[in-house]
Design a protein around this motif. Structure first.
Motif, PDB file in Angstrom:
ATOM      1  N   ARG A  18       0.977  -1.206  -0.041  1.00  0.00           N
ATOM      2  CA  ARG A  18       0.023   0.051  -0.090  1.00  0.00           C
ATOM      3  C   ARG A  18       1.059   1.257   0.126  1.00  0.00           C
ATOM      4  O   ARG A  18       0.676   2.046  -0.634  1.00  0.00           O
ATOM      5  N   ALA A  19       1.917   1.185   0.709  1.00  0.00           N
ATOM      6  CA  ALA A  19       2.524   2.525   0.841  1.00  0.00           C
ATOM      7  C   ALA A  19       3.481   2.566  -0.394  1.00  0.00           C
ATOM      8  O   ALA A  19       3.720   3.865  -0.713  1.00  0.00           O
ATOM      9  N   VAL A  20       4.063   1.774  -1.060  1.00  0.00           N
ATOM     10  CA  VAL A  20       4.572   1.712  -2.416  1.00  0.00           C
ATOM     11  C   VAL A  20       3.871   2.111  -3.617  1.00  0.00           C
ATOM     12  O   VAL A  20       4.239   3.121  -3.988  1.00  0.00           O
ATOM     13  N   LEU A  21       2.470   1.758  -3.531  1.00  0.00           N
ATOM     14  CA  LEU A  21       1.547   1.875  -4.704  1.00  0.00           C
ATOM     15  C   LEU A  21       1.262   3.224  -4.847  1.00  0.00           C
ATOM     16  O   LEU A  21       0.960   3.985  -5.762  1.00  0.00           O
ATOM     17  N   ALA A  22       1.127   4.164  -3.149  1.00  0.00           N
ATOM     18  CA  ALA A  22       0.828   5.477  -3.397  1.00  0.00           C
ATOM     19  C   ALA A  22       1.739   6.284  -3.953  1.00  0.00           C
ATOM     20  O   ALA A  22       1.293   7.317  -4.380  1.00  0.00           O
ATOM     21  N   GLY A  23       2.934   5.896  -4.159  1.00  0.00           N
ATOM     22  CA  GLY A  23       4.145   6.814  -5.041  1.00  0.00           C
ATOM     23  C   GLY A  23       4.305   6.238  -6.515  1.00  0.00           C
ATOM     24  O   GLY A  23       5.047   6.826  -6.849  1.00  0.00           O
ATOM     25  N   LEU A  24       3.470   5.312  -6.956  1.00  0.00           N
ATOM     26  CA  LEU A  24       3.518   4.962  -8.265  1.00  0.00           C
ATOM     27  C   LEU A  24       2.588   5.300  -9.198  1.00  0.00           C
ATOM     28  O   LEU A  24       1.521   5.720  -8.803  1.00  0.00           O
ATOM     29  N   SER A  25       2.895   5.189 -10.466  1.00  0.00           N
ATOM     30  CA  SER A  25       1.877   5.461 -11.494  1.00  0.00           C
ATOM     31  C   SER A  25       0.628   4.787 -11.297  1.00  0.00           C
ATOM     32  O   SER A  25       0.724   3.442 -10.746  1.00  0.00           O
ATOM     33  N   SER A  26      -0.561   5.117 -11.702  1.00  0.00           N
ATOM     34  CA  SER A  26      -1.900   4.414 -11.227  1.00  0.00           C
ATOM     35  C   SER A  26      -1.987   3.422 -12.250  1.00  0.00           C
ATOM     36  O   SER A  26      -3.049   2.464 -11.967  1.00  0.00           O
ATOM     37  N   SER A  27      -0.913   3.038 -13.137  1.00  0.00           N
ATOM     38  CA  SER A  27      -1.131   2.050 -14.053  1.00  0.00           C
ATOM     39  C   SER A  27      -0.254   0.779 -13.536  1.00  0.00           C
ATOM     40  O   SER A  27      -0.246  -0.154 -14.102  1.00  0.00           O
ATOM     41  N   ALA A  28       0.317   1.087 -12.481  1.00  0.00           N
ATOM     42  CA  ALA A  28       1.073  -0.312 -11.875  1.00  0.00           C
ATOM     43  C   ALA A  28       0.276  -1.045 -11.018  1.00  0.00           C
ATOM     44  O   ALA A  28      -0.775  -0.703 -10.494  1.00  0.00           O
ATOM     45  N   VAL A  29       0.686  -2.484 -11.100  1.00  0.00           N
ATOM     46  CA  VAL A  29      -0.274  -3.454 -10.947  1.00  0.00           C
ATOM     47  C   VAL A  29       0.579  -4.479 -10.006  1.00  0.00           C
ATOM     48  O   VAL A  29       1.552  -5.024 -10.413  1.00  0.00           O
ATOM     49  N   VAL A  30       0.095  -4.703  -8.635  1.00  0.00           N
ATOM     50  CA  VAL A  30       0.691  -5.712  -7.671  1.00  0.00           C
ATOM     51  C   VAL A  30       0.787  -6.992  -8.395  1.00  0.00           C
ATOM     52  O   VAL A  30      -0.015  -7.561  -8.969  1.00  0.00           O
ATOM     53  N   SER A  31       1.888  -7.519  -8.316  1.00  0.00           N
ATOM     54  CA  SER A  31       2.520  -8.788  -9.185  1.00  0.00           C
ATOM     55  C   SER A  31       3.240  -9.831  -8.237  1.00  0.00           C
ATOM     56  O   SER A  31       3.693  -9.550  -7.227  1.00  0.00           O
ATOM     57  N   HIS A  32       3.520 -11.045  -8.986  1.00  0.00           N
ATOM     58  CA  HIS A  32       4.432 -11.969  -8.560  1.00  0.00           C
ATOM     59  C   HIS A  32       4.663 -12.146  -7.084  1.00  0.00           C
ATOM     60  O   HIS A  32       3.194 -12.397  -6.734  1.00  0.00           O
ATOM     61  N   ALA A  33       5.390 -12.092  -5.839  1.00  0.00           N
ATOM     62  CA  ALA A  33       5.378 -12.450  -4.479  1.00  0.00           C
ATOM     63  C   ALA A  33       4.374 -11.498  -4.110  1.00  0.00           C
ATOM     64  O   ALA A  33       3.533 -12.269  -2.869  1.00  0.00           O
ATOM     65  N   SER A  34       4.171 -10.470  -4.362  1.00  0.00           N
ATOM     66  CA  SER A  34       3.491  -9.335  -3.661  1.00  0.00           C
ATOM     67  C   SER A  34       1.801  -9.759  -3.922  1.00  0.00           C
ATOM     68  O   SER A  34       0.950  -9.565  -3.079  1.00  0.00           O
ATOM     69  N   ALA A  35       1.507 -10.282  -5.191  1.00  0.00           N
ATOM     70  CA  ALA A  35       0.317 -10.691  -5.351  1.00  0.00           C
ATOM     71  C   ALA A  35      -0.153 -12.023  -4.667  1.00  0.00           C
ATOM     72  O   ALA A  35      -1.213 -12.107  -4.127  1.00  0.00           O
ATOM     73  N   VAL A  36       0.827 -12.693  -4.373  1.00  0.00           N
ATOM     74  CA  VAL A  36       0.585 -13.945  -3.639  1.00  0.00           C
ATOM     75  C   VAL A  36       0.196 -13.601  -2.167  1.00  0.00           C
ATOM     76  O   VAL A  36      -0.794 -14.480  -1.637  1.00  0.00           O
ATOM     77  N   ALA A  37       0.690 -12.576  -1.587  1.00  0.00           N
ATOM     78  CA  ALA A  37       0.474 -12.067  -0.353  1.00  0.00           C
ATOM     79  C   ALA A  37      -0.998 -11.515  -0.344  1.00  0.00           C
ATOM     80  O   ALA A  37      -1.778 -11.691   0.503  1.00  0.00           O
ATOM     81  N   LEU A  38      -1.362 -10.608  -1.306  1.00  0.00           N
ATOM     82  CA  LEU A  38      -2.807 -10.172  -1.321  1.00  0.00           C
ATOM     83  C   LEU A  38      -3.785 -10.956  -1.791  1.00  0.00           C
ATOM     84  O   LEU A  38      -4.696 -11.071  -1.141  1.00  0.00           O
ATOM     85  N   HIS A  39      -3.474 -12.083  -2.406  1.00  0.00           N
ATOM     86  CA  HIS A  39      -4.671 -13.046  -2.651  1.00  0.00           C
ATOM     87  C   HIS A  39      -4.594 -14.013  -1.453  1.00  0.00           C
ATOM     88  O   HIS A  39      -5.627 -14.989  -1.512  1.00  0.00           O
TER      89      HIS A  39
END
Length: 349
Positions: free
Chosen positions: A61-82
């Protein structure tokens, strides 16, 4: 994955060089706040209450706040979110797919994988854009260890069977309905497996494709949790023949019980710590009553003739391998490590 996470406090809300930003940095040095990401803080007490998965999700959440709105959480981070299982919950950088990039960019805090990404591969999880479980499984299988890939794909195949309603009925209590249930689960899982294999065939590049195909063919919908997935991997590495999982046994009085792993006429039960420590799973029983009920169930299983020996193992046995090997030896289960690749290859891509 819905989690109750503490709120982040951003220095940029009032300007990073403002009094507010200076106060946050000062409180972080005193240990009152924890810096999750540059410019993003959370109460240290709240941070310490989170498990590693939740800490990573909050970092996302902290990282995405500073990235482009087109960025999508993926890979190991998506594993955690799901909420998918992992050998070791992510502690490293946050992974995103960034369609604006044409090559990977890696820092200590963020790994930006190049795009593009199909909109159909993106879902929203707790308000964040995340690769869906199928795309996550493909990415995980290509970039992680074989074990982490299997953990992820096992869970994805099981979720497919759950979504198809395969585990909704509690009335499966005769041999015919049990066999029908197994066939339905296998059919749904095979459809999900083939979709993953087809995705891999269309995937760009060759990095990790061989491992990912092995993962897809090895994975099973019968592992009820990550511990059972790891136990099955350990059995593979130790060289047992391929076990059946979650096998239901019956006698003249009806349903006797279900065994986690059955290898020939030997049954192996994986004991997660929760079986004895979690009050909800114990259904109000004290641990000693759970143990007593287990022993009575084992006696009935042996009398049913379905199995001739029952062994037990736990997460430590699986991790260390040697205690598990000793248990299997005591159960007279043959171990042939050099032949396992041939013995466990019934599926074709």
């Amino acid at each position: 994955m819905s989690t109750s996470l503490p709120p982040l406090v951003f220095a940029a809300t009032h300007g990073s060089q403002s009094r507010h930003g200076s106060a946050l940095r000062r409180e972080a040095r005193r240990g009152v706040f924890h810096r999750v990401h540059p410019g993003a803080y959370v109460s240290t007490a709240d941070w310490m209450r989170l498990d590693p998965r939740q800490q990573h999700v909050l970092t996302v959440r902290a990282v995405l706040a500073g990235l482009s709105s087109s960025a999508v959480v993926s890979h190991a981070s998506a594993v955690a979110l799901h909420g998918l299982p992992s050998v070791d919950w992510p502690r490293g950088p946050v992974h995103v797919i960034d369609p604006s990039r044409d090559r990977m960019h890696v820092t200590d805090r963020v790994v930006r994988h190049p795009g593009p990404i199909d909109g159909q591969d993106v879902v929203e999880v707790d308000g964040l854009p995340v690769t869906n479980v199928a795309r996550t499984a493909v990415d995980r299988s290509r970039t992680a260890s074989f074990a982490d890939g299997v953990l992820c794909v096992d869970a994805v195949l099981r979720r497919a069977a759950i979504l198809a309603g395969c585990f909704a009925s509690v009335a499966r209590r005769d041999p015919t309905s049990a066999a029908g249930h197994r066939s339905r689960v296998e059919a749904v899982a095979e459809d999900a497996r083939q979709l993953l294999v087809e995705r891999l065939a269309r995937a760009p590049g060759t990095r990790g494709l061989s491992t990912a195909r092995r993962v897809a063919l090895f994975a099973t919908p019968w592992a009820e949790n990550g511990g059972e997935s790891l136990c099955r991997l350990a059995l593979f590495e130790l060289g047992t023949s391929e076990p059946e999982m979650q096998v239901e046994f019956f006698d003249g009085s009806g349903f006797v019980g279900r065994c986690d792993f059955v290898i020939g006429d030997a049954a192996l039960e994986f004991d997660g710590k929760a079986k004895y420590d979690d009050e909800a799973i114990r259904a109000g029983k004290v641990p000693s009553a759970v143990v007593k009920a287990e022993k009575a169930r084992e006696r009935r299983l042996l009398r049913s003739g379905g199995v001739s020996v029952i062994g037990r193992c736990d997460a430590d046995d699986v991790a260390l391998r040697v205690p598990l090997a000793r248990t299997l030896h005591d159960m007279h289960v043959p171990l042939r490590p050099r032949q396992n690749a041939k013995m466990w290859a019934p599926r074709q891509a």
